[in-house]
Scaffold this motif. Sequence first.
Motif, mmCIF file in Angstrom:
data_model
loop_
_atom_site.group_PDB
_atom_site.id
_atom_site.type_symbol
_atom_site.label_atom_id
_atom_site.label_comp_id
_atom_site.label_asym_id
_atom_site.label_seq_id
_atom_site.Cartn_x
_atom_site.Cartn_y
_atom_site.Cartn_z
ATOM 1 N N ARG A 101 37.154 65.421 46.529
ATOM 2 C CA ARG A 101 38.448 65.964 46.062
ATOM 3 C C ARG A 101 39.545 65.315 46.882
ATOM 4 O O ARG A 101 39.419 65.158 48.095
ATOM 5 C CB ARG A 101 38.495 67.480 46.247
ATOM 6 N N HIS A 102 40.639 64.968 46.182
ATOM 7 C CA HIS A 102 41.724 64.262 46.880
ATOM 8 C C HIS A 102 43.055 64.615 46.213
ATOM 9 O O HIS A 102 43.109 64.750 44.990
ATOM 10 C CB HIS A 102 41.481 62.744 46.813
ATOM 11 N N PRO A 103 44.126 64.736 46.994
ATOM 12 C CA PRO A 103 45.419 65.063 46.361
ATOM 13 C C PRO A 103 46.000 63.912 45.543
ATOM 14 O O PRO A 103 46.886 64.143 44.708
ATOM 15 C CB PRO A 103 46.327 65.401 47.554
ATOM 16 N N LYS A 104 45.521 62.676 45.771
ATOM 17 C CA LYS A 104 46.084 61.541 45.019
ATOM 18 C C LYS A 104 45.281 61.285 43.756
ATOM 19 O O LYS A 104 44.056 61.080 43.816
ATOM 20 C CB LYS A 104 46.064 60.276 45.881
ATOM 21 N N GLU A 105 45.970 61.228 42.625
ATOM 22 C CA GLU A 105 45.337 60.895 41.359
ATOM 23 C C GLU A 105 44.660 59.533 41.469
ATOM 24 O O GLU A 105 45.279 58.568 41.955
ATOM 25 C CB GLU A 105 46.371 60.858 40.218
ATOM 26 N N VAL A 110 38.863 55.104 42.867
ATOM 27 C CA VAL A 110 38.882 54.022 43.861
ATOM 28 C C VAL A 110 37.607 54.087 44.710
ATOM 29 O O VAL A 110 36.961 53.062 44.960
ATOM 30 C CB VAL A 110 40.154 54.125 44.740
ATOM 31 N N ALA A 111 37.225 55.293 45.113
ATOM 32 C CA ALA A 111 36.001 55.457 45.918
ATOM 33 C C ALA A 111 34.789 54.953 45.136
ATOM 34 O O ALA A 111 33.907 54.289 45.697
ATOM 35 C CB ALA A 111 35.820 56.924 46.299
ATOM 36 N N GLY A 126 46.994 66.166 40.235
ATOM 37 C CA GLY A 126 47.264 66.910 39.003
ATOM 38 C C GLY A 126 46.610 66.261 37.795
ATOM 39 O O GLY A 126 47.029 66.498 36.658
ATOM 40 N N HIS A 127 45.571 65.464 38.020
ATOM 41 C CA HIS A 127 45.019 64.599 36.980
ATOM 42 C C HIS A 127 43.843 65.251 36.265
ATOM 43 O O HIS A 127 43.999 65.817 35.183
ATOM 44 C CB HIS A 127 44.634 63.270 37.642
ATOM 45 N N ASN A 128 42.652 65.214 36.888
ATOM 46 C CA ASN A 128 41.425 65.656 36.218
ATOM 47 C C ASN A 128 40.552 66.502 37.138
ATOM 48 O O ASN A 128 40.631 66.385 38.365
ATOM 49 C CB ASN A 128 40.591 64.436 35.786
ATOM 50 N N HIS A 129 39.670 67.283 36.515
ATOM 51 C CA HIS A 129 38.714 68.097 37.278
ATOM 52 C C HIS A 129 37.479 68.264 36.387
ATOM 53 O O HIS A 129 37.213 69.336 35.850
ATOM 54 C CB HIS A 129 39.354 69.440 37.620
#
Length: 305
Positions: A101-105, A110-111, A126-129
């Motif tokens: 989990r990361h605050p950056k969309e 990238v990982a 605020g992108h996907n989950h």
Amino acid sequence: MRSVIDIMDLSLEEIDGLLNTAEDIIANPKKYADACRGKKLATLFFEPSTRTRLSFEAAMYELGGNVIGFSEASSSSSAKGESISDTARTISCYADIIAMRHPKEGAPYVASLKATVPVINAGDGGHNHPTQTLADLLTIKREKGRFDSLTIGLCGDLKFGRTVHSLISAMSRYSNVRFVMISPDELKIPDYVKQNVLIPKGIEYKEVKSLEEAMPELDILYMTRVQKERFFNEADYIRLKDTYILTPEKLSGAKDDLCIMHPLPRVNEISVAVDDDKRACYFKQVLNGKYMRMALILKLLEVEV
Ligand code: CP
């Protein structure tokens, strides 16, 4: 090696398979108790979480595996400036699968480009989950018995609510699904969701402000928290945070078999008085999330039971 960054990374057939596995785990938990013996899950949480992190960890333990990880960025070397890519390469040396989990969309994506083990997006800004959506899908299947021909009310912060974005994508693949988007103007669904999903697929939707007026036509009401952590201006958050508060009185016009969902955590948007209503499904969603994460770990690790 497969990663799951977006719910659309999974085909409908694969989602059916995960739902079936989750239901088999519920029915026969002992069958899965050693399925991941000797495997390690790394939970890399750069942003707070209760359900997602702990359900991933519970899922891996219930599969007989082990867990390593961190629950805040400040206790990892990202606080010293290490990149997401280097973190992913490093953790790939220690673990068989990563939940991030990361605050950056886009950070889990990238990982996934540098990791040599599967990466699961556990929520990116605020992108996907996508794994919340897996929990939501199992809940809808168990409560409604179908995915087709449902009118789904999405209420609250539709702009920053990543669970809503993933759920719209997932449900847009079923027939005759309609969305009623209930939000203030400032928190409407982003244009990219309309342009990329709703419009090309010809999905019927409308945008309204009144929860009470929308209520009678809904089969599912998906409440969401106003995402304080995504606001640039605290005054805007304070002005908008209590726009919708679901109470027993507001349910008076609802269907008897309405399914009330919420990804949680809740703040004020569902009164605790609603918790005893037989239509409240949000704590069932929490438990369903663990089973779907178990099913996803098995799939991505290619473990046959
Ligand atoms: N639904 C959800 O993502 O909850 P957490 O933020 O507690 O993980």
